[in-house]
Design an enzyme around this catalytic site. Structure first.
Site, mmCIF file in Angstrom:
data_model
loop_
_atom_site.group_PDB
_atom_site.id
_atom_site.type_symbol
_atom_site.label_atom_id
_atom_site.label_comp_id
_atom_site.label_asym_id
_atom_site.label_seq_id
_atom_site.Cartn_x
_atom_site.Cartn_y
_atom_site.Cartn_z
ATOM 1 N N GLU A 49 0.495 -1.265 0.217
ATOM 2 C CA GLU A 49 -0.298 0.165 0.131
ATOM 3 C C GLU A 49 0.848 0.935 0.346
ATOM 4 O O GLU A 49 1.861 1.078 1.163
ATOM 5 C CB GLU A 49 -0.701 -0.024 1.413
ATOM 6 C CG GLU A 49 -2.299 -0.953 1.329
ATOM 7 C CD GLU A 49 -2.831 -0.516 2.536
ATOM 8 O OE1 GLU A 49 -3.868 -0.835 2.595
ATOM 9 O OE2 GLU A 49 -2.227 -0.445 3.707
ATOM 10 N N CYS A 50 1.054 2.324 -0.876
ATOM 11 C CA CYS A 50 1.688 3.338 -1.209
ATOM 12 C C CYS A 50 3.258 2.947 -0.608
ATOM 13 O O CYS A 50 3.994 2.776 -1.851
ATOM 14 C CB CYS A 50 0.684 4.329 -0.056
ATOM 15 S SG CYS A 50 1.099 6.170 -0.898
ATOM 16 N N GLY A 51 3.258 3.027 0.499
ATOM 17 C CA GLY A 51 4.696 3.278 0.197
ATOM 18 C C GLY A 51 5.456 1.934 -0.081
ATOM 19 O O GLY A 51 6.388 1.346 0.033
#
EC number: 6.3.5.11
Length: 442
Positions: free
Chosen positions: A323-325
């Site tokens: 997720e994202c990072g």
């Protein structure tokens, strides 16, 4: 568990400091406080946890739905729940502070910046109380905490100006030691730049704990569905091995909801590892890489043995959810704002670059184009996105989701996928169903 909401007149009014001071004031009176945060934020809750000594609950109507929001509240533990609002009380079309207060039937204590006003503080509070009817919100603005208010005539003037039905819950004196440094994505985390105990004690000194305890009330119990309390999960077959889930937990991967970790522990074995600290990938049945600050630890991640192993295991079909990072760490490369480029795991066909200004900030809704790790084809998942990076994807890149609301990764698409790996800019709460679907896939 009784509770109340600390709503602000706007962003930057000092809600986080007021929340931490309130937690400290209640704790000093022997009250066990369950902190919570309206909205999808990860950073303010880290400050809550440090002061309260227990993880902060996330309360967001968009991410969780009203029933899920109530379930998450009732999973908390304590005598009184202190809910920090998001932005101004009525701001936000997906899940404003007022929406959260209404869904839980909790009173609102309004945090007002009083540094340059007395009667005007009371007028502001009256306006926020009366605006509820105009906004169609069934909420109770019970009174104010005067932020940055001096004592003596200043505090007395505010208290006397409040009309009947609006309570003066105290003040927080101006203090330079109550400033929390910030950076991109928000404040520093709670264990990086915590408020000093002396400053917190001073901030708590002038809050009326008796009045705060008196105004708190208990929300209704969550609804029941299917013959069992909503919020419980299906029982796990004891004959089925519980999956081992490797979860990145270090300074590069800090943005994870406590409820997500709880759900993984309920249904499997959570195995933490720290790739930015040089730890290898543990033996596991699946990997979860949450969001965080990989851009601040790009060189450490590039040198991490975990990313090399992850690339090999992903190519062999190990389920990996980023997720994202996590998406950034799974990409081919990551370029910082200083222009330094570092190799990442190379699982997903994208090159990620950081920017000085944020690229997306919104509640998100995705619809699965095909079966993927967190959803079946046609299913929808709600979450939120907030990032300063962009991803330049390969021409033949495959995406698992169409973006119904939000920006996504590229041209209305999100969920970059390769092998059994999924990387998305969307942060999902477990009430969305994404985490259960991921665990089912293991």
């Amino acid at each position: 568990m009784k509770g109340f909401v600390l709503g602000g007149t706007s962003s930057g009014v000092g809600k986080t400091v007021a929340t931490l001071a309130t937690i400290r004031a209640l704790d000093r009176e022997g009250v066990a406080v369950q902190p919570a945060k309206a909205g999808p934020d990860f950073i303010d809750p880290s400050h809550h946890e440090r002061v309260a000594g227990r993880p902060s609950r996330t309360l967001d109507r968009w991410l969780q739905g009203e029933a899920g929001l109530r379930r998450n509240y009732h999973r908390g533990e304590g005598d009184v729940c202190v809910v920090e609002g998001v932005m101004g009380l009525y701001d936000g079309d997906g899940s404003s502070t007022a929406m959260v207060a209404e869904a839980l039937d909790l009173p609102v204590v309004l945090v007002v910046d009083a540094k340059a006003g007395m009667e005007s503080v009371a007028a502001t509070a009256v306006g926020f109380r009366e605006y509820a009817a105009h906004a169609g919100r069934d909420i109770d603005v019970a009174g104010v905490i005067a932020q940055r208010a001096h004592g003596g005539r200043h505090a007395e003037g505010i208290r006397e100006a409040l009309p009947d039905g609006l309570t003066y819950f105290g003040r927080i004196a101006p203090d330079d030691d109550l400033e929390i440094p910030d950076r991109h994505l928000g404040l520093h985390m709670g264990d990086e730049s915590p408020l000093g105990d002396g400053a917190l004690d001073a901030a708590a000194e002038h809050l009326r704990v008796d009045r705060l305890r008196a105004v708190a009330r208990e929300p209704p119990e969550p609804e029941r569905a299917g013959g069992r309390p909503t919020g419980t999960i299906p029982s796990v077959d004891e004959d089925t091995a519980r999956p081992r889930v490797a979860v990145a937990r270090d300074d590069a991967f800090r943005f994870v909801y406590p409820a997500t970790l709880e759900r993984i522990r309920e249904r499997g074995e959570l195995v933490p590892f720290a790739p930015a600290d040089g730890e290898g990938l543990p033996d596991c049945d699946g990997v979860y890489l949450p969001g965080g600050y990989p851009e601040n630890y790009a060189a450490d991640l590039a040198a991490s043995p975990a990313l090399d192993t992850l690339a090999d295991r992903a190519a062999d079909g190990l389920p990996v959810f980023g997720e994202c990072g996590g998406l950034m760490a799974l990409s081919e490369s990551l370029t910082t704002t200083a222009g330094e480029t570092h190799e990442m795991a190379g699982v997903l066909p994208a090159d990620v670059a950081m920017h000085e200004r944020y690229r997306a900030l919104d509640h998100v809704e995705l619809q699965a184009r095909t079966d993927t790790l967190t959803a079946a084809a046609g299913e929808r998942r709600r979450g939120h996105e907030f990032h300063y990076s962009s991803a330049d994807t390969a021409e033949d890149a495959r995406f698992a989701f169409d973006v119904e609301r939000g920006d996504g990764i590229d041209d209305g698409r999100d969920g970059l996928t390769e092998y059994r790996t999924l990387g998305t800019y969307c942060h999902c709460h477990p009430e969305s169903g994404a985490i259960d679907a991921f665990l089912d896939a293991l």
